[in-house]
Structure formats: structure tokens, C-alpha cells
Design a protein around this motif. Structure first.
Motif, mmCIF file in Angstrom:
data_model
loop_
_atom_site.group_PDB
_atom_site.id
_atom_site.type_symbol
_atom_site.label_atom_id
_atom_site.label_comp_id
_atom_site.label_asym_id
_atom_site.label_seq_id
_atom_site.Cartn_x
_atom_site.Cartn_y
_atom_site.Cartn_z
ATOM 1 N N ILE A 25 42.482 37.881 36.970
ATOM 2 C CA ILE A 25 41.792 37.146 35.902
ATOM 3 C C ILE A 25 40.534 36.475 36.456
ATOM 4 O O ILE A 25 39.449 36.528 35.845
ATOM 5 C CB ILE A 25 42.721 36.105 35.271
ATOM 6 C CG1 ILE A 25 43.865 36.793 34.518
ATOM 7 C CG2 ILE A 25 41.942 35.189 34.327
ATOM 8 C CD1 ILE A 25 44.916 35.824 33.988
ATOM 9 N N ALA A 26 40.669 35.836 37.615
ATOM 10 C CA ALA A 26 39.526 35.145 38.214
ATOM 11 C C ALA A 26 38.416 36.131 38.562
ATOM 12 O O ALA A 26 37.226 35.862 38.305
ATOM 13 C CB ALA A 26 39.971 34.390 39.462
ATOM 14 N N ALA A 27 38.768 37.264 39.126
ATOM 15 C CA ALA A 27 37.761 38.268 39.478
ATOM 16 C C ALA A 27 37.040 38.784 38.237
ATOM 17 O O ALA A 27 35.815 38.965 38.243
ATOM 18 C CB ALA A 27 38.425 39.422 40.226
ATOM 19 N N ALA A 28 37.798 38.996 37.168
ATOM 20 C CA ALA A 28 37.184 39.467 35.925
ATOM 21 C C ALA A 28 36.234 38.414 35.350
ATOM 22 O O ALA A 28 35.130 38.740 34.877
ATOM 23 C CB ALA A 28 38.266 39.808 34.910
ATOM 24 N N GLY A 29 36.661 37.139 35.389
ATOM 25 C CA GLY A 29 35.804 36.072 34.869
ATOM 26 C C GLY A 29 34.530 35.918 35.669
ATOM 27 O O GLY A 29 33.434 35.745 35.100
ATOM 28 N N ILE A 30 34.644 35.995 36.997
ATOM 29 C CA ILE A 30 33.460 35.866 37.856
ATOM 30 C C ILE A 30 32.532 37.064 37.663
ATOM 31 O O ILE A 30 31.301 36.912 37.605
ATOM 32 C CB ILE A 30 33.897 35.733 39.326
ATOM 33 C CG1 ILE A 30 34.624 34.394 39.524
ATOM 34 C CG2 ILE A 30 32.696 35.830 40.257
ATOM 35 C CD1 ILE A 30 35.283 34.250 40.883
ATOM 36 N N ALA A 31 33.112 38.256 37.553
ATOM 37 C CA ALA A 31 32.293 39.458 37.344
ATOM 38 C C ALA A 31 31.541 39.377 36.014
ATOM 39 O O ALA A 31 30.348 39.727 35.934
ATOM 40 C CB ALA A 31 33.173 40.698 37.386
ATOM 41 N N ALA A 32 32.228 38.910 34.968
ATOM 42 C CA ALA A 32 31.567 38.764 33.662
ATOM 43 C C ALA A 32 30.458 37.729 33.730
ATOM 44 O O ALA A 32 29.399 37.881 33.100
ATOM 45 C CB ALA A 32 32.595 38.386 32.603
ATOM 46 N N HIS A 33 30.689 36.668 34.485
ATOM 47 C CA HIS A 33 29.662 35.646 34.683
ATOM 48 C C HIS A 33 28.445 36.247 35.376
ATOM 49 O O HIS A 33 27.292 36.006 34.972
ATOM 50 C CB HIS A 33 30.243 34.498 35.507
ATOM 51 C CG HIS A 33 29.317 33.320 35.632
ATOM 52 N ND1 HIS A 33 29.729 32.121 36.183
ATOM 53 C CD2 HIS A 33 28.016 33.131 35.295
ATOM 54 C CE1 HIS A 33 28.734 31.267 36.168
ATOM 55 N NE2 HIS A 33 27.670 31.856 35.651
ATOM 56 N N GLN A 34 28.699 37.046 36.395
ATOM 57 C CA GLN A 34 27.602 37.658 37.145
ATOM 58 C C GLN A 34 26.802 38.632 36.281
ATOM 59 O O GLN A 34 25.569 38.655 36.314
ATOM 60 C CB GLN A 34 28.158 38.395 38.369
ATOM 61 C CG GLN A 34 27.087 39.041 39.240
ATOM 62 C CD GLN A 34 27.673 39.790 40.424
ATOM 63 O OE1 GLN A 34 28.882 40.027 40.466
ATOM 64 N NE2 GLN A 34 26.841 40.138 41.388
ATOM 65 N N VAL A 35 27.495 39.425 35.466
ATOM 66 C CA VAL A 35 26.827 40.446 34.648
ATOM 67 C C VAL A 35 26.067 39.817 33.484
ATOM 68 O O VAL A 35 24.920 40.191 33.191
ATOM 69 C CB VAL A 35 27.867 41.461 34.136
ATOM 70 C CG1 VAL A 35 27.235 42.403 33.110
ATOM 71 C CG2 VAL A 35 28.444 42.258 35.292
ATOM 72 N N THR A 36 26.676 38.862 32.797
ATOM 73 C CA THR A 36 26.080 38.292 31.582
ATOM 74 C C THR A 36 25.194 37.087 31.865
ATOM 75 O O THR A 36 24.345 36.735 31.039
ATOM 76 C CB THR A 36 27.180 37.863 30.598
ATOM 77 O OG1 THR A 36 27.958 36.800 31.172
ATOM 78 C CG2 THR A 36 28.090 39.045 30.263
ATOM 79 N N GLY A 37 25.407 36.442 33.007
ATOM 80 C CA GLY A 37 24.674 35.225 33.289
ATOM 81 C C GLY A 37 25.223 34.023 32.565
ATOM 82 O O GLY A 37 24.701 32.908 32.699
ATOM 83 N N SER A 38 26.280 34.217 31.787
ATOM 84 C CA SER A 38 26.896 33.119 31.040
ATOM 85 C C SER A 38 28.119 32.604 31.786
ATOM 86 O O SER A 38 28.948 33.395 32.254
ATOM 87 C CB SER A 38 27.315 33.603 29.649
ATOM 88 O OG SER A 38 28.105 32.609 29.010
ATOM 89 N N PRO A 39 28.266 31.276 31.895
ATOM 90 C CA PRO A 39 29.448 30.723 32.567
ATOM 91 C C PRO A 39 30.697 30.719 31.694
ATOM 92 O O PRO A 39 31.767 30.366 32.165
ATOM 93 C CB PRO A 39 29.017 29.292 32.893
ATOM 94 C CG PRO A 39 28.053 28.934 31.813
ATOM 95 C CD PRO A 39 27.320 30.204 31.481
ATOM 96 N N VAL A 40 30.572 31.121 30.424
ATOM 97 C CA VAL A 40 31.715 31.073 29.511
ATOM 98 C C VAL A 40 32.880 31.942 29.989
ATOM 99 O O VAL A 40 34.033 31.476 30.007
ATOM 100 C CB VAL A 40 31.281 31.450 28.084
ATOM 101 C CG1 VAL A 40 32.507 31.598 27.175
ATOM 102 C CG2 VAL A 40 30.324 30.404 27.521
ATOM 103 N N PRO A 41 32.647 33.222 30.350
ATOM 104 C CA PRO A 41 33.799 34.023 30.815
ATOM 105 C C PRO A 41 34.498 33.418 32.031
ATOM 106 O O PRO A 41 35.729 33.471 32.143
ATOM 107 C CB PRO A 41 33.163 35.374 31.168
ATOM 108 C CG PRO A 41 31.904 35.420 30.380
ATOM 109 C CD PRO A 41 31.410 34.014 30.336
ATOM 110 N N ASP A 42 33.727 32.829 32.932
ATOM 111 C CA ASP A 42 34.303 32.189 34.110
ATOM 112 C C ASP A 42 35.169 30.998 33.707
ATOM 113 O O ASP A 42 36.291 30.812 34.209
ATOM 114 C CB ASP A 42 33.166 31.743 35.034
ATOM 115 C CG ASP A 42 33.660 31.306 36.402
ATOM 116 O OD1 ASP A 42 34.815 31.633 36.750
ATOM 117 O OD2 ASP A 42 32.902 30.638 37.123
ATOM 118 N N ALA A 43 34.675 30.191 32.771
ATOM 119 C CA ALA A 43 35.450 29.045 32.297
ATOM 120 C C ALA A 43 36.702 29.486 31.567
ATOM 121 O O ALA A 43 37.785 28.894 31.741
ATOM 122 C CB ALA A 43 34.571 28.182 31.375
#
Length: 344
Positions: free
Chosen positions: A208-226
Motif C-alpha cells: 500500500i505504501a509503495a503504491a501511494g508513494i508511486a502515485a504521488h511521484q507520478v501525479t505530483g499530488s500528495p493525496v494518494p500518499d496520504a
């Protein structure tokens, strides 16, 4: 049986002599693996979680990722829990004494309950709180490669720890003819259950954490990480509530399952002094420890004085079976129906 019913309690003897040779595997062997393997499982999990917690904490500071901070809190909570589980194992293994004639076995559930509450408060609480704060006040994250490397290392170490818990639980499940998850939920050993579910949750949490960080990196939005941080917290809360519920049931008093009861019934019926068993109740009083209460009809219809001596002998043989810490037997009433093992 016409003898006057006689009831007596036999206190467990820590230095008891061995019973008959066919009793040596005991009900402990029927219920699951011994405490030595459980201690190894917890110690391995503790070593892995301390290393992982340090690495994740450093990565959380470097990257600023909310999911990484949630994972760091998760690992520190797991490490603290393993310390409590080691205390539980040590205190639960203390020998019986005059003040505790059935031993200290139930104390293992007290310390395991503390560990589960800690997982809920520290692991789940910190993860959910930080995720919500990140949604309200987002902060940028960076150094994503560091996060991925740390998560990969953590996945390997958690996998090693989980493999030990899985191997022990699988062996117990095979002996009991159960499914793996069924055995983990049913086992009287809370330390194995805690390590199994916590490590399983850790592996899922890393994904889950890896997916959230990857989404943050791709989108530039911190929402998936949070959101990933919040999901990790919810996962930990569910695991903690399951562990709390199971420990509470064993603290209150959990009867053994039908298979273990049948094993005890067969052992009683195998004794030449026992003609019938009309009542049998077994309750867990610790990890792989049971207290037995029953009523038996003695073979040969002995007179009252002789029946008392034979009944005491049967009680001694019963408590000599590994896993039985105490036994209370009485003489059965003639009209009571006999119990028969499920397999006949």
C-alpha cells in the motif's frame, strides 16, 4: 456403578514423574507446536522489525512521504509488541505454585492483549492521524528512490519473519487437519497468532505504501500518499481488533475444540481402570495448557474405598499427560450416558 460419588482435585506438580509411555506426546502435541518454536518466531520477528523500523524512520525523514511515516510507526509498534510478546512467553511459562495451582499460563493473554492495544493505539492511530494531517496540510515529498529501496528491503525482512510464523502455523494446521487461517485464529498460543497477523499486515502495508508513494511521484499530488497512510492505519486497526477479541476470549475462558476434546476422551478410555466417561470439559488456561473436569465409571465395580484410590490414580495419570495442568474427576452416575469419540 453403585459407589458413593467422590470428588477430589489433584493439584499440578511441576516436578511430576512421567506417565505411561503412550501418553508422552500429550494434548500439547495435539494442540500445536511447543513453546520453543513460538519463542523463535517472536525473536525473529523482533529482530526484523527493529531493523525495518530504523530504516523506515530514516527514509521517512529523507523523503517526507506520509505513507513511509505510517510504515515507520507500524514497524515501531510491531517491535514494541514483540517485546511484550517475549514478556508474555516468559511470564506464562512460570511453574505452578501454592498461590497459582494451575500455573501462570493465562498471563500470556494479558501481555498479548497489551500488545494488541499498543498496535491499535500507536500503529493505527499514528498512521491515520498523519494521513489526515497530510490531506489537510499537504507537504511535498522527494528522494523516492530511497523510499523504494527501503520498502524493498523491508519486504524481504518481513517476508523472512512471516515465513517462520507461516511454517509453524502450517505444521500445527496439518496436525489438527485445519486450514491455515483457521488454525491461526483457533490456536491457544497468542504469540504465534500475533506475529502471523502482524507480519501479514506488514507485507500488505508495504505494498500500500509503495503504491501511494508511486502515485504521488507520478501525479505530483500528495493525496494518494496520504490515503495510503490512512489505509495502512485502517489495516492495523482491523488486525489489532481481531487480536484483542481473541485474547479476551481466552482470558474469559475458552473451551477446547471438539477434536482436542475427543483426543482427551480417547486417552481416558484407553486407561484400563476406566470403563466409561460420561462427562468431560476442557478449558484452556494458557498456551497449549488445559484444565480437565470429568466424570468416569470405573472398571470392575470397586467398593467405595478402593474406588477412591483408583479414581485418584486415574487423576494422576491424566495430569501426567503433557498439556494437562490439572484434573478434577468424579464417579459417574449409573444412568448417565457414555461419551463416545466422534470417530467412534
Amino acid at each position: 456403578m453403585t459407589s458413593t460419588p467422590d470428588r477430589r482435585t489433584t493439584a499440578p506438580d511441576p516436578a511430576r514423574a512421567s506417565g505411561r509411555s503412550d501418553d508422552r506426546e500429550g494434548l500439547a502435541g495435539d494442540e500445536g507446536a511447543g513453546g520453543g518454536e513460538s519463542l523463535l518466531t517472536v525473536a525473529l520477528a523482533l529482530a526484523a522489525n527493529v531493523l525495518i523500523a530504523v530504516a523506515k524512520s530514516v527514509a521517512a525523514v529523507v523523503t517526507g512521504a506520509a505513507s513511509m511515516l505510517a510504515e515507520a510507526a507500524h514497524s515501531w509498534a510491531d517491535a514494541g509488541n514483540e517485546v511484550l510478546l517475549l514478556i508474555a512467553h516468559r511470564r506464562g511459562e512460570r511453574a505452578a505454585d501454592a498461590a497459582h495451582p494451575l500455573g501462570h499460563g493465562r498471563e500470556v493473554y494479558v501481555w498479548s492483549l497489551f500488545a494488541a492495544i499498543g498496535l491499535f493505539g500507536v500503529g493505527a492511530g499514528v498512521s491515520v492521524t498523519h494521513g489526515i494531517q497530510e490531506l489537510v496540510h499537504p507537504e511535498p515529498a522527494g528522494s523516492f528512490v530511497v523510499a523504494y529501496v527501503v520498502l524493498a528491503i523491508a519486504f524481504v525482512l518481513e517476508g523472512v519473519s512471516f515465513a517462520q510464523a507461516w511454517r509453524q502455523s502450517r505444521g500445527d494446521a496439518r496436525r489438527r487437519h485445519r486450514g491455515l487461517v483457521e488454525q491461526v485464529l483457533a490456536t491457544s498460543d497468542p504469540t504465534v497468532r500475533a506475529v502471523f497477523f502482524e507480519d501479514a499486515a506488514a507485507l500488505v502495508g508495504i505494498v500500500i505504501a509503495a503504491a501511494g508513494i508511486a502515485a504521488h511521484q507520478v501525479t505530483g499530488s500528495p493525496v494518494p500518499d496520504a490515503v495510503g497512510s490512512i489505509l495502512v492505519g485502517v489495516l492495523l486497526a482491523v488486525v489489532a481488533l481481531v487480536l484483542i477479541a481473541r485474547n479476551l476470549r481466552f482470558l474469559v475462558g475458552e473451551a477446547v475444540d471438539p477434536g482436542l476434546r475427543d483426543a482427551a476422551l480417547r486417552r481416558l478410555l484407553a486407561m484400563p481402570e476406566v470403563a466409561r466417561v460420561t462427562s468431560l470439559r476442557l478449558e484452556f488456561v494458557g498456551a497449549r495448557r488445559v484444565f480437565l473436569v470429568g466424570a468416569v465409571d470405573l472398571a470392575g465395580n470397586p467398593v467405595e474405598d478402593e474406588a477412591a484410590h483408583v479414581l485418584a490414580l486415574v487423576e494422576r495419570r491424566t495430569r501426567d499427560v503433557p498439556g494437562v495442568v490439572g484434573a478434577v474427576l468424579s464417579l459417574a452416575e449409573p444412568e448417565e450416558p457414555a461419551l463416545v469419540p466422534a470417530d467412534g
